[in-house]
Design a protein around this motif. Structure first.
Motif, PDB file in Angstrom:
ATOM      1  N   GLU A 196      50.338  19.342 -19.293  1.00  0.00           N
ATOM      2  CA  GLU A 196      50.283  18.608 -18.037  1.00  0.00           C
ATOM      3  C   GLU A 196      51.614  18.632 -17.302  1.00  0.00           C
ATOM      4  O   GLU A 196      51.654  18.742 -16.076  1.00  0.00           O
ATOM      5  N   GLU A 197      52.706  18.536 -18.036  1.00  0.00           N
ATOM      6  CA  GLU A 197      54.029  18.607 -17.404  1.00  0.00           C
ATOM      7  C   GLU A 197      54.225  19.960 -16.732  1.00  0.00           C
ATOM      8  O   GLU A 197      54.739  20.033 -15.611  1.00  0.00           O
ATOM      9  N   LYS A 198      53.814  21.013 -17.412  1.00  0.00           N
ATOM     10  CA  LYS A 198      53.939  22.358 -16.854  1.00  0.00           C
ATOM     11  C   LYS A 198      53.088  22.516 -15.599  1.00  0.00           C
ATOM     12  O   LYS A 198      53.536  23.073 -14.596  1.00  0.00           O
ATOM     13  N   GLN A 199      51.861  22.000 -15.647  1.00  0.00           N
ATOM     14  CA  GLN A 199      50.985  22.095 -14.476  1.00  0.00           C
ATOM     15  C   GLN A 199      51.541  21.297 -13.298  1.00  0.00           C
ATOM     16  O   GLN A 199      51.464  21.751 -12.150  1.00  0.00           O
ATOM     17  N   ILE A 200      52.110  20.149 -13.568  1.00  0.00           N
ATOM     18  CA  ILE A 200      52.719  19.343 -12.500  1.00  0.00           C
ATOM     19  C   ILE A 200      53.888  20.101 -11.880  1.00  0.00           C
ATOM     20  O   ILE A 200      54.018  20.164 -10.657  1.00  0.00           O
ATOM     21  N   GLN A 201      54.728  20.698 -12.723  1.00  0.00           N
ATOM     22  CA  GLN A 201      55.867  21.481 -12.212  1.00  0.00           C
ATOM     23  C   GLN A 201      55.388  22.639 -11.342  1.00  0.00           C
ATOM     24  O   GLN A 201      55.977  22.917 -10.298  1.00  0.00           O
ATOM     25  N   GLU A 202      54.323  23.313 -11.772  1.00  0.00           N
ATOM     26  CA  GLU A 202      53.778  24.430 -10.995  1.00  0.00           C
ATOM     27  C   GLU A 202      53.251  23.954  -9.647  1.00  0.00           C
ATOM     28  O   GLU A 202      53.463  24.604  -8.621  1.00  0.00           O
ATOM     29  N   LEU A 203      52.560  22.825  -9.646  1.00  0.00           N
ATOM     30  CA  LEU A 203      52.027  22.293  -8.388  1.00  0.00           C
ATOM     31  C   LEU A 203      53.144  21.902  -7.433  1.00  0.00           C
ATOM     32  O   LEU A 203      53.054  22.141  -6.223  1.00  0.00           O
ATOM     33  N   LEU A 204      54.179  21.292  -7.958  1.00  0.00           N
ATOM     34  CA  LEU A 204      55.295  20.877  -7.110  1.00  0.00           C
ATOM     35  C   LEU A 204      56.058  22.066  -6.542  1.00  0.00           C
ATOM     36  O   LEU A 204      56.663  21.963  -5.474  1.00  0.00           O
ATOM     37  N   ALA A 205      56.002  23.194  -7.236  1.00  0.00           N
ATOM     38  CA  ALA A 205      56.723  24.384  -6.781  1.00  0.00           C
ATOM     39  C   ALA A 205      55.965  25.164  -5.708  1.00  0.00           C
ATOM     40  O   ALA A 205      56.546  26.000  -5.025  1.00  0.00           O
ATOM     41  N   LYS A 206      54.673  24.880  -5.530  1.00  0.00           N
ATOM     42  CA  LYS A 206      53.858  25.631  -4.563  1.00  0.00           C
ATOM     43  C   LYS A 206      53.857  24.931  -3.212  1.00  0.00           C
ATOM     44  O   LYS A 206      53.972  23.715  -3.130  1.00  0.00           O
ATOM     45  N   PRO A 207      53.654  25.715  -2.149  1.00  0.00           N
ATOM     46  CA  PRO A 207      53.508  25.102  -0.826  1.00  0.00           C
ATOM     47  C   PRO A 207      52.280  24.199  -0.807  1.00  0.00           C
ATOM     48  O   PRO A 207      51.363  24.363  -1.605  1.00  0.00           O
ATOM     49  N   ASP A 208      52.257  23.251   0.136  1.00  0.00           N
ATOM     50  CA  ASP A 208      51.165  22.276   0.219  1.00  0.00           C
ATOM     51  C   ASP A 208      49.783  22.894   0.343  1.00  0.00           C
ATOM     52  O   ASP A 208      48.813  22.348  -0.138  1.00  0.00           O
ATOM     53  N   ASN A 209      49.685  24.021   1.007  1.00  0.00           N
ATOM     54  CA  ASN A 209      48.363  24.569   1.296  1.00  0.00           C
ATOM     55  C   ASN A 209      47.844  25.516   0.214  1.00  0.00           C
ATOM     56  O   ASN A 209      46.790  26.112   0.389  1.00  0.00           O
ATOM     57  N   VAL A 210      48.545  25.667  -0.898  1.00  0.00           N
ATOM     58  CA  VAL A 210      48.110  26.589  -1.946  1.00  0.00           C
ATOM     59  C   VAL A 210      47.939  25.833  -3.242  1.00  0.00           C
ATOM     60  O   VAL A 210      48.891  25.323  -3.808  1.00  0.00           O
ATOM     61  N   VAL A 211      46.699  25.718  -3.680  1.00  0.00           N
ATOM     62  CA  VAL A 211      46.402  25.098  -4.953  1.00  0.00           C
ATOM     63  C   VAL A 211      45.444  26.037  -5.696  1.00  0.00           C
ATOM     64  O   VAL A 211      44.363  26.312  -5.228  1.00  0.00           O
ATOM     65  N   GLN A 212      45.872  26.499  -6.855  1.00  0.00           N
ATOM     66  CA  GLN A 212      45.053  27.403  -7.636  1.00  0.00           C
ATOM     67  C   GLN A 212      43.995  26.599  -8.377  1.00  0.00           C
ATOM     68  O   GLN A 212      44.319  25.715  -9.168  1.00  0.00           O
ATOM     69  N   LEU A 213      42.724  26.883  -8.127  1.00  0.00           N
ATOM     70  CA  LEU A 213      41.652  26.133  -8.739  1.00  0.00           C
ATOM     71  C   LEU A 213      41.245  26.679 -10.101  1.00  0.00           C
ATOM     72  O   LEU A 213      40.806  25.967 -10.969  1.00  0.00           O
ATOM     73  N   TYR A 214      41.342  27.992 -10.263  1.00  0.00           N
ATOM     74  CA  TYR A 214      40.917  28.617 -11.498  1.00  0.00           C
ATOM     75  C   TYR A 214      42.031  29.487 -12.046  1.00  0.00           C
ATOM     76  O   TYR A 214      42.801  30.043 -11.298  1.00  0.00           O
ATOM     77  N   ARG A 215      42.057  29.642 -13.338  1.00  0.00           N
ATOM     78  CA  ARG A 215      43.034  30.500 -14.001  1.00  0.00           C
ATOM     79  C   ARG A 215      42.324  31.699 -14.567  1.00  0.00           C
ATOM     80  O   ARG A 215      41.268  31.733 -14.971  1.00  0.00           O
TER      81      ARG A 215
END
Length: 136
Positions: A117-136
């Motif tokens: 979860e910490e890693k996923q939070i860091q990844e989300l914070l590093a991305k621009p607001d309009n880009v959220v990866q839904l699937y891996r």
């Protein structure tokens, strides 16, 4: 059955902050489960600290929480006939983190990686607001 046209999905917007909050909540739940387990198994914590401090006193600068836990597992398996004494793999990382929390002077003695979860939070914070990866 209802006709297809009445089975429309509700459109819902999930913001990045919603996702971060959800991940943080999941992380908090995992932390609480660990602390509950720890309160039910204080002798594991005592032995983990004893073995960790013994390694430090013997000159170790870094050590493996896995080795400490394996030693405890082995001793418990030999001592208890019911086999009810378990230290799950997930708890090993939490034991190392908790050791660093309780003994801040030895922070870094165990190598810890970010939790999922910490890693996923860091990844989300590093991305621009309009880009959220839904699937891996």
């Amino acid at each position: 059955q209802e006709p297809y046209h009445t089975l429309r999905r509700a459109r819902m917007t999930i913001t990045r902050q919603d996702t971060i909050d959800m991940l943080q909540e999941k992380l908090d739940m995992r932390r609480k489960r660990f602390l509950k387990w720890l309160s039910e198994n204080p002798d594991v914590w005592t032995e983990f600290c004893h073995l960790s401090l013994m390694a430090i006193q013997n000159g170790r600068k870094h050590y493996s929480a896995w080795l400490i836990s394996a030693r405890i597992r082995c001793d418990r398996e030999i001592k208890s006939s019911d086999g009810d004494y378990k230290i799950s793999n997930e708890r090993i990382g939490w034991l190392a983190r908790y050791f660093h929390h309780k003994y801040p002077q030895y922070k870094g003695f165990y190598e810890t990686r970010p939790l999922k979860e910490e890693k996923q939070i860091q990844e989300l914070l590093a991305k621009p607001d309009n880009v959220v990866q839904l699937y891996r």
